[in-house]
Design an enzyme around this catalytic site. Structure first.
Site, PDB file in Angstrom:
ATOM      1  CG  HIS A 162      39.953 -93.488  62.982  1.00 35.98           C
ATOM      2  ND1 HIS A 162      41.266 -93.094  63.086  1.00 35.98           N
ATOM      3  CD2 HIS A 162      39.336 -93.036  64.110  1.00 35.98           C
ATOM      4  CE1 HIS A 162      41.433 -92.414  64.205  1.00 35.98           C
ATOM      5  NE2 HIS A 162      40.284 -92.383  64.852  1.00 35.98           N
ATOM      6  CD  GLU A 176      42.185 -93.815  59.693  1.00 35.71           C
ATOM      7  OE1 GLU A 176      42.967 -94.659  60.188  1.00 35.71           O
ATOM      8  OE2 GLU A 176      42.048 -92.670  60.146  1.00 35.71           O
ATOM      9  CG  HIS A 189      45.185 -95.644  62.744  1.00 39.67           C
ATOM     10  ND1 HIS A 189      43.972 -95.046  63.002  1.00 39.67           N
ATOM     11  CD2 HIS A 189      45.472 -96.392  63.839  1.00 39.67           C
ATOM     12  CE1 HIS A 189      43.547 -95.399  64.205  1.00 39.67           C
ATOM     13  NE2 HIS A 189      44.439 -96.226  64.735  1.00 39.67           N
ATOM     14  CD  GLU A 244      48.180 -92.581  60.816  1.00 39.47           C
ATOM     15  OE1 GLU A 244      47.180 -92.416  60.078  1.00 39.47           O
ATOM     16  OE2 GLU A 244      48.117 -92.596  62.051  1.00 39.47           O
TER      17      GLU A 244
END
Length: 307
Positions: free
Chosen positions: A19, A22, A110, A171
């Protein structure tokens, strides 16, 4: 307790920028050593360079949903989304998915706008991913470390980390998209350092003892209250739920607040919310995910010695 033997993790890939907004993962790749000595080779990959260039989550389609067998084998045309093309390129580079040639471990980096600290996401049938979590939980003191378990087999996954024989998504949050926060970046750095440390130790013959670990498996997703005709939001996350990821949600607890200030209370089973008010999930009609806490008995593991 039984011990499970695995082949050495000789080929490891760390990916960032799946992404493009990010930024922790994007900048982490710049800091990872290109040349290193040790028991494994490390490949670093900027997964979605077009999205990174424009600092957006994706350009046409969410890349982290493009690694299904169907999309990876799809015949490309002029109209194929860039991210589907890129998924097939990454499959050729790191895979092919499900083959013996694929990377031994793929880790994808992420960040989330939700208050989730450090989360390790792996599959219920992936013992290596679970041991990575177990090691990080024991070694990291700067932030809570939690495990999110995907109940589908690794072979049925749709995210980039599923290209490996073993998978691990790191994450971290909370961090706004398009922004770098030093504390969150340092949490990711520590998680990556501990992961590389564990791989080196595992490949060198260390036996990692098993035991019980706690994880959260997704049960359902909850959308925001919306106008039935326009689909516009009619309420937002309640202040008492905001930033309280992984705190047990009980019937009657406040979950939403309407724009006129009325409280909407939770109705349902006692479950644990996470990805609360994740910025990227508005388009996915998800206000938060509800998960069930479960305890796993993870066996001891070690590397399989050559005969």
């Amino acid at each position: 307790m039984e011990r499970v033997l695995f082949k050495p993790l000789s080929q490891v890939a760390i990916c960032g920028g799946t992404h493009g907004n990010e930024l922790c993962g994007v900048y982490m790749l710049k800091e990872l050593p290109r040349d290193r000595s040790g028991t494994f080779s490390l490949t670093t990959v900027l997964a979605n360079p077009r999205a990174v260039d424009t600092c957006q989550r994706f350009t046409e389609k969410d890349l982290n949903r493009c690694f299904t067998d169907t999309l990876l084998s799809d015949l490309l045309t002029e109209d194929s989304p860039y991210e589907v093309r890129r998924a097939q390129e990454l499959n050729a580079l790191l895979g092919p998915k499900g083959s013996e040639a694929t990377m031994d471990l793929v880790c994808d980096l992420h960040s989330t706008t939700s208050n989730m600290a450090i989360c390790i996401i792996t599959h219920l049938n992936d013992r290596v991913g679970q041991h990575l979590f177990k090691y990080m939980r024991e070694k990291i003191r700067s932030a809570p470390v939690r495990l999110i378990l995907l109940t589908s087999p690794l072979s049925e996954g749709y995210s980039l980390d599923c290209l490996g024989k073993h998978s691990c998504t790191i994450e971290v949050g909370p961090q706004p998209h398009g922004v770098l926060r030093a504390d969150v970046y340092n949490q990711m750095r520590e998680a990556v350092d501990r992961m590389l440390e564990w791989i080196e130790s595992f490949n060198s013959g260390t036996v990692f003892e098993g035991g019980e670990v706690e994880g959260y498996s997704m049960v359902e997703k909850k959308d925001y209250p919306r106008d039935p005709e326009t689909q516009e939001l009619t309420a937002v996350i309640h202040p008492q739920l905001q930033d309280n990821d992984f705190c047990l949600l009980k019937p009657g607890d406040p979950v939403f607040m309407t724009f006129s200030g009325e409280t909407i209370h939770y109705e349902g089973d006692e479950l644990y919310p996470f990805f609360v008010n994740e910025g990227a999930y508005y388009e996915k009609n998800t206000a938060f995910v509800l998960g069930q806490k479960q305890s796993l008995l993870v066996p001891s593991i070690s590397v399989e010695k050559e005969q």
